[in-house]
Design a protein around this motif. Sequence first.
Motif, PDB file in Angstrom:
ATOM      1  N   GLY B 359       0.781  -1.238   0.000  1.00  0.00           N
ATOM      2  CA  GLY B 359       0.000   0.000   0.000  1.00  0.00           C
ATOM      3  C   GLY B 359       0.806   1.277   0.000  1.00  0.00           C
ATOM      4  O   GLY B 359       0.239   2.365   0.086  1.00  0.00           O
ATOM      5  N   HIS B 361       3.985   3.347  -2.016  1.00  0.00           N
ATOM      6  CA  HIS B 361       4.903   3.378  -3.147  1.00  0.00           C
ATOM      7  C   HIS B 361       6.340   3.633  -2.661  1.00  0.00           C
ATOM      8  O   HIS B 361       6.556   4.415  -1.729  1.00  0.00           O
ATOM      9  CB  HIS B 361       4.463   4.494  -4.097  1.00  0.00           C
ATOM     10  N   HIS B 363       8.671   5.420  -3.668  1.00  0.00           N
ATOM     11  CA  HIS B 363       9.090   6.823  -3.654  1.00  0.00           C
ATOM     12  C   HIS B 363       8.646   7.518  -2.364  1.00  0.00           C
ATOM     13  O   HIS B 363       9.374   8.338  -1.798  1.00  0.00           O
ATOM     14  CB  HIS B 363       8.516   7.546  -4.873  1.00  0.00           C
ATOM     15  N   ASP B 364       7.460   7.173  -1.893  1.00  0.00           N
ATOM     16  CA  ASP B 364       6.988   7.732  -0.614  1.00  0.00           C
ATOM     17  C   ASP B 364       7.821   7.173   0.542  1.00  0.00           C
ATOM     18  O   ASP B 364       8.139   7.894   1.487  1.00  0.00           O
ATOM     19  CB  ASP B 364       5.504   7.406  -0.414  1.00  0.00           C
ATOM     20  N   THR B 367      11.120   9.126   0.688  1.00  0.00           N
ATOM     21  CA  THR B 367      10.992  10.481   1.236  1.00  0.00           C
ATOM     22  C   THR B 367      10.858  10.454   2.752  1.00  0.00           C
ATOM     23  O   THR B 367      11.499  11.233   3.461  1.00  0.00           O
ATOM     24  CB  THR B 367       9.768  11.189   0.615  1.00  0.00           C
ATOM     25  N   ILE B 368      10.020   9.540   3.250  1.00  0.00           N
ATOM     26  CA  ILE B 368       9.766   9.530   4.696  1.00  0.00           C
ATOM     27  C   ILE B 368      10.992   9.006   5.451  1.00  0.00           C
ATOM     28  O   ILE B 368      11.337   9.509   6.518  1.00  0.00           O
ATOM     29  CB  ILE B 368       8.485   8.717   5.012  1.00  0.00           C
ATOM     30  N   ARG B 371      13.640  11.827   5.743  1.00  0.00           N
ATOM     31  CA  ARG B 371      13.424  12.810   6.802  1.00  0.00           C
ATOM     32  C   ARG B 371      13.816  12.268   8.170  1.00  0.00           C
ATOM     33  O   ARG B 371      13.835  13.003   9.145  1.00  0.00           O
ATOM     34  CB  ARG B 371      11.958  13.250   6.821  1.00  0.00           C
ATOM     35  N   GLN B 372      14.096  10.983   8.223  1.00  0.00           N
ATOM     36  CA  GLN B 372      14.587  10.397   9.484  1.00  0.00           C
ATOM     37  C   GLN B 372      16.094  10.149   9.422  1.00  0.00           C
ATOM     38  O   GLN B 372      16.646   9.424  10.242  1.00  0.00           O
ATOM     39  CB  GLN B 372      13.850   9.089   9.763  1.00  0.00           C
ATOM     40  N   GLY B 379      13.402   3.282  -6.561  1.00  0.00           N
ATOM     41  CA  GLY B 379      13.315   3.379  -8.012  1.00  0.00           C
ATOM     42  C   GLY B 379      13.487   2.025  -8.655  1.00  0.00           C
ATOM     43  O   GLY B 379      13.301   0.991  -8.010  1.00  0.00           O
ATOM     44  N   HIS B 380      13.874   2.051  -9.930  1.00  0.00           N
ATOM     45  CA  HIS B 380      14.017   0.776 -10.652  1.00  0.00           C
ATOM     46  C   HIS B 380      15.467   0.302 -10.651  1.00  0.00           C
ATOM     47  O   HIS B 380      15.788  -0.737 -11.196  1.00  0.00           O
ATOM     48  CB  HIS B 380      13.483   0.898 -12.076  1.00  0.00           C
ATOM     49  N   PRO B 393       6.635  -1.360 -10.149  1.00  0.00           N
ATOM     50  CA  PRO B 393       7.170  -0.166 -10.820  1.00  0.00           C
ATOM     51  C   PRO B 393       8.541   0.188 -10.249  1.00  0.00           C
ATOM     52  O   PRO B 393       9.372   0.797 -10.924  1.00  0.00           O
ATOM     53  CB  PRO B 393       6.145   0.915 -10.486  1.00  0.00           C
ATOM     54  N   LYS B 418       7.682   3.740  10.941  1.00  0.00           N
ATOM     55  CA  LYS B 418       7.217   5.132  10.918  1.00  0.00           C
ATOM     56  C   LYS B 418       6.531   5.435   9.573  1.00  0.00           C
ATOM     57  O   LYS B 418       5.502   6.112   9.535  1.00  0.00           O
ATOM     58  CB  LYS B 418       8.425   6.055  11.134  1.00  0.00           C
ATOM     59  N   VAL B 422       2.809   6.799   9.215  1.00  0.00           N
ATOM     60  CA  VAL B 422       2.424   8.013   8.491  1.00  0.00           C
ATOM     61  C   VAL B 422       1.287   7.693   7.514  1.00  0.00           C
ATOM     62  O   VAL B 422       0.361   8.479   7.330  1.00  0.00           O
ATOM     63  CB  VAL B 422       3.638   8.622   7.745  1.00  0.00           C
ATOM     64  N   PHE B 423       1.371   6.511   6.906  1.00  0.00           N
ATOM     65  CA  PHE B 423       0.345   6.117   5.937  1.00  0.00           C
ATOM     66  C   PHE B 423      -0.877   5.488   6.609  1.00  0.00           C
ATOM     67  O   PHE B 423      -1.773   5.001   5.928  1.00  0.00           O
ATOM     68  CB  PHE B 423       0.929   5.145   4.902  1.00  0.00           C
TER      69      PHE B 423
END
Lengths: 147, 425
Positions: B359, B361, B363-364, B367-368, B371-372, B379-380, B393, B418, B422-423
Motif C-alpha cells: 500500500g 509506493h 518513492h513515498d 521520502t519519509i 526525513r529520518q 526506483g528501478h 514499478p 514510521k 504516516v500512511f
Amino acid sequence: MSDLRDLYQEVIFDHNRNPRNFRAMEDANRTAEGFNPLCGDRLTLYLKVDDGRIVDASFQGSGCAISTASASLMTDALKGRTVEEAEGLFHGFHDLITGEGGAPVDLGKLEVLSGVREFPTRVKCATLAWHTLNAALDDQGEPVTTE
Amino acid sequence: MSGAEGTAERRPAAGTTPPALDVERIRADFPVLHQEVYGKPLVYLDNAATTQKPRAVIDAVSRFYAHDNSNVHRGVHALSQRATEEYEGVRGKVREFLNAASERELIFVRGTTEAINLVAATFGRARIRAGDEILLTEMEHHSNIVPWQLLAEQVGATIKVVPITDTGELVMESFEQLLTDRTRLVAVAHLSNALGTINPVRRIIQAAHDAGVPVLLDGAQAAPHIRVDVRELDCDFYAFSGHKIYGPTGIGVLYGKEKWLEDMPPYQGGGEMIRQVSFTRSTYGDLPAKFEAGTPNIAGAVGLGAAIDYVRGIGLDAIAAHEHAVLEYALAAADAIPGMRVVGRAREKASILSFVLDGIHPHDIGTILDRQGLAVRAGHHCAMPVMEHYCLPATARASFAVYNTRAEVDALMAGIRKVQEVFGL
C-alpha cells in the motif's frame, strides 16, 4: 517531522487511497500518457472537451501517493473549466509547487499539495499529471516524461 | 546449484568464526558519516549507488594535487615522473587486487559502464556479426544491456536473455539451453545490484568455455563485497568502478585476458594510445596504453589505489563476513514487519535489501525515510527488466557496506514502521 505532515496531508491520503475519476473514458476526445522514468510513475489522462470546455476528465495509472493524489485532485478541478482556465490552473499550480512565479491563482483544493515545495525531489511527482494535461490539450501524440 | 561455490567465494566456511572487525574504528575513518540530516544522525544505506570515502582516499587525492600533480607518460621533469610512477603503481595494486597475470591486462576507464562499452565497441565490433548471439540475463543493470543492444543493432546480432526465478536466481537450465553455437559472448553480473544475488559465475564460465564462448563479468557490485580472483574464475573480462569500492568517481578498471586485448582494435583514438602517427597511417601503442587515449583520471587512479589499500588492509573476507551478518540480521528483521516484502531471496546473496511495503509506493518510502536521516534508494535501480519480472514499478533498496551496523538496521526498521504509521497502516 511536521514538514512530513505538510506533505502528506489527510486529503492526499484520501485521494491516494480512493482516487477520484480513476477510470478509462470511452468517449474521450483528448488523451495523453505521462511517464516519470525516475520512479516509474505512469498515467493516462482522458479528457472530453466540448466547445472549448472540459466536460469530463479521468485518469488511470500507477504511482506514488503524491502523483496519484495530484492526478485525482487535478481531474476533479478540471471538470467544467474552459481550456483557457485549465491552462491558468497549470501555471498557478506550477508556481505553487516550485515557489516561483507571479500573482497567486486561487487553486482551491489543489493547495493541499503546497507542501511539496519543501521536497524538491518530489516536485516531478506532483507535476506529472499536469504535464500530461498540457500534452493532452496540445494533442501531442508522444507520451510526455518528466525528464 | 552452485551454493557451495558461492559460499566459499564470499565468507569463511560455516562453523568458523568470522574475523573480528571493529566497525566503530572503521566508521571513524569516514568523515561524511558523522553528520546529522534533518536533525537525525545520518544512516547511509545507499552503498550500491556509491560508497563513502575513507580519509585515506580523500587525503591521497588531495596529496596528489598538492604535491605531485602533472601529466603522465610524457614529461621529462620530476613531477611527471612522480605522477607516472603513482599512476602505474596503482595498476600494480589493481593487478594484485584481482590477481591478474599482468598489468598489461588492466585498462583504466571511467567506470564499469565505460568498461562494458569498450568491450562492446572493440571486441564486439571485431568479432560479433549478423546472426550471432550475445547472452545476457534478466537481472542485468542497464549498463550491461544497452551497450550490447547498440552493438546488436549495428551488426545485426541478437540478444538472448537468461530468465530469473521468483527468488531472484538465474534459471541455469535455460542458460545451458541458450548457450548455442551462435553465442559469441556471455555478459553477466557477478552480483545483482537490484536483488543482491551472487551468480554462480564459475559454473557459467566453465559451461561457456566448454562451448568456446568468452565471458564478461560486470563486477560493479561484487568488487566491494566478494574477493575476486580473475585467474581462478578464468573470466575473459571483468569490470568494476572505483566509487563503489570506497574510491573516487570517474575511475574504474577493465580487466581483459591479454589474448583478447591484443586482438581487439583500439577504443578511442588520441594521444597516449599511439606509437606513430602520420596522415596516411598510425600505429598503436602496446597494452594497456592502446586503450587509454587522452590524459587519464590520474588523481582518480591515485584515489583508487588508496581505496584498494584500505580494503585490503581490512581484508575482503572480513568485510564479506561482517556485511553478511548485517544482511542476515536485516532480512530477519524485515520478515518480522507485517506488510514488508523483500524482493530477491537468492540463497547466495550479499549487501542488498530490496523491498516493498503493502500500500505504499517506494518513492513515498524514500521520502519519509530520508526525513529520518535514512538514505536509501527508491526506483528501478537501472534494472527495469527486473522490475518487470516482479510486476513492480519500483522498489526501495537499502544496501550495506563495511561501515554499516546492526544498530543502523534497527534504525531502518524503526523508520519503516514510521512510514507505515504516516500512511495509517
